[in-house]
Design an enzyme around this catalytic site. Sequence first.
Site, PDB file in Angstrom:
ATOM      1  N   ASP A  32     -22.584  43.374  11.985  1.00  0.00           N
ATOM      2  CA  ASP A  32     -22.960  43.186  13.408  1.00  0.00           C
ATOM      3  C   ASP A  32     -23.853  44.523  13.957  1.00  0.00           C
ATOM      4  OD1 ASP A  32     -21.114  41.132  13.534  1.00  0.00           O
ATOM      5  OD2 ASP A  32     -19.565  42.623  14.271  1.00  0.00           O
ATOM      6  N   GLU A 208     -21.728  32.299  18.635  1.00  0.00           N
ATOM      7  CA  GLU A 208     -21.210  33.817  19.069  1.00  0.00           C
ATOM      8  C   GLU A 208     -22.667  34.769  18.949  1.00  0.00           C
ATOM      9  OE1 GLU A 208     -17.974  34.739  16.815  1.00  0.00           O
ATOM     10  OE2 GLU A 208     -19.277  34.812  14.869  1.00  0.00           O
TER      11      GLU A 208
END
Length: 318
Positions: A32, A208
């Site tokens: 991430d 997402e």
Amino acid sequence: MKKTWLLALLALGAYLPSQAQNPIIKGVFTADPAPLVYRDTLFLYTGHDTASVQETNYKMPDWRIYSTTDMVHWKDYGTRLSPKTFAWATGDAYAAQCVYHKGKFYWFVSTFHKKDDNSQGGAAIGVAVSDRPTGPFKDAIGKALIVNEMTKDLPHAWDDIDPTVFVDDDKQVYMYWGNGSCKWVKLKDTMTELAGPISTFTPKNYIEGPWLYKRKKLYYLVYASAGTKPEMIEYCTAPSAAGPWTYRGIIQENVPNSFTTHPGIIDYKGQSYFFYHNGALPTGGSYRRSICVDYLRYNPDGTIQPIVQTLPGVAPVK
């Protein structure tokens, strides 16, 4: 043909020892990526995977920071924030982004909420603040900015994850986030208060991990998507940070050895970069991921050219 192309890439990598090689972070499993440029340095805020090879779920105890001034050598600041920083939080350290605004650094994080008077649990978004890009960071509010009870469009408890925050030219702050649907809201100048109602929409194939930014006069919403096989990276563009959004297509295909990927886009020293994660390190996988970076290129009309993923151990090439 494919074999010849692979051998050529490998040979090229051998002649570019001074260039960074993917994955760029090798000593620990990271995920991430969220880049931030401050002064002459690029800071990279990351998740941290610690699941064992045998485990089949995430174990992400904290967030880490790295920096570079040449895109080749990365300074490791180690763990700089964790869910334990937030008295209301419990569980794992999901995707996060740090932004600079009016002399301070605000690290928007996603984790989970304890059952208390403010929430009955589920995913939540918090904000940490510091005077420096590498911390120390502290909880900026003393409570979550977003809790599960504030978004009711989906029934699952983990929909409030993966915040991306963007400060527009007029200083209006926007936050986008969400799993299953994309939610957005304006923030007040304090960076710790909502400035209006939460809106929800679902871009084509959205899953997402949104990333919001502006280039020239065009706004981009890049996100992890279903594509033809989860997860790919797709994107939309709009004339403003509030939309309306026009779907533009797939810009990154599936990554090696990882079910998920996650975009982070930044311009640095005259070059555009696309950060993401895969599972390409030895013993890596969907729960032991590694951050990579490749060049991002635009067409004359502002659309994004497909990302060319460089192979592990091979230098990215201009």
